[in-house]
Design an enzyme around this catalytic site. Structure first.
Site, PDB file in Angstrom:
ATOM      1  CD  GLU A  20      41.930 -27.816  33.147  1.00  0.00           C
ATOM      2  OE1 GLU A  20      42.383 -26.697  32.867  1.00  0.00           O
ATOM      3  OE2 GLU A  20      42.522 -28.886  32.864  1.00  0.00           O
ATOM      4  CB  CYS A  63      44.176 -25.148  27.214  1.00  0.00           C
ATOM      5  SG  CYS A  63      43.202 -26.672  27.084  1.00  0.00           S
ATOM      6  CG  HIS A  94      44.190 -30.953  29.186  1.00  0.00           C
ATOM      7  ND1 HIS A  94      44.306 -29.675  28.678  1.00  0.00           N
ATOM      8  CD2 HIS A  94      45.025 -31.724  28.439  1.00  0.00           C
ATOM      9  CE1 HIS A  94      45.167 -29.669  27.668  1.00  0.00           C
ATOM     10  NE2 HIS A  94      45.617 -30.896  27.511  1.00  0.00           N
ATOM     11  CB  CYS A 145      40.053 -27.028  29.734  1.00  0.00           C
ATOM     12  SG  CYS A 145      41.077 -28.515  29.641  1.00  0.00           S
TER      13      CYS A 145
END
Length: 220
Positions: A103, A131, A101, A134
């Site tokens: 992040e 999420c 992701h 993360c």
């Protein structure tokens, strides 16, 4: 490729201007909740500071790198004071990595740049609500503040589904600001999925036309 060629091996991460592209593959549409937040969620700022706008705009630019690579357009920027330490964009498809992701890419790049797995005093700007995965990495990295744009009612861990950062039992507490450039960040995601749906419909129509031109299959 070497960093001197403009790309780096981490993929989706950017330090000193090096970034790597990812392959394309269809993704499921996320939903977007109403603008009003439920109690316990990150507060949407009534007046967004110029600083938050500036860094979120950089995260939006990173999200466009994901879009160009056919990935869901989510971007992140990690800063310390006024210094941009690293940027990252969503690339799980091209990276064959469920953890890739935006992040995570920014955190990994920043940790390498600072040579420390702890990033105290740093702030993370991301165009979509983090999420749980993360959020956990953000807490482990000791990020001081998270600023996100659009909310994610499917996997959002800043109040949309769960509020990981509000748990008093955790040993690190990160402050959260939500809804910065929310409309712009949300529109980027919505337009991506609208384009993807149109492309899928066009492919299906072309396949149907080709099948009609071939006519019925002859019996064996």
């Amino acid at each position: 490729m070497s960093p001197s060629s403009g790309e780096c091996a981490d993929g989706g991460a950017q330090i000193s201007g090096c970034a790597v592209a990812a392959a394309a593959e269809p993704a499921a549409d996320p939903l977007f909740p109403p603008s009003d937040l439920d109690p316990g969620q990150a507060d949407a700022p009534r007046e967004v500071s110029e600083r938050d706008r500036r860094f979120m705009a950089l995260a939006q630019a990173a999200a466009e790198k994901a879009r160009a690579a056919g990935e869901v357009p989510v971007g992140a920027v990690l800063v310390r004071g006024e210094e941009v330490i690293a940027t990252g964009f969503n690339h799980p498809i091209g990276g064959h990595d469920p953890s890739a992701h935006a992040e995570m890419a920014a955190l990994r790049a920043a940790a390498q740049a600072l040579e420390n797995y702890r990033l105290p005093g740093c702030e993370l700007y991301v165009t979509l609500e983090p999420c749980l995965m993360c959020a956990g990495a953000i807490m482990h990295a000791r990020i001081a503040r998270v600023v996100f744009g659009a909310r994610d009612p499917k996997t959002g861990a800043c109040g949309s589904v769960v509020d990981a950062f509000a748990n008093p039992q955790l040993n690190h507490h990160t402050s959260v600001t939500g809804g910065v450039l929310e409309a712009e960040c949300g529109q980027a995601l919505k337009s991506f999925f609208a384009d993807r749906r149109r492309a899928i419909r066009a492919e299906r129509a072309a396949a149907a036309d080709a099948a009609r031109e071939r006519g019925p299959a002859e019996p064996v």
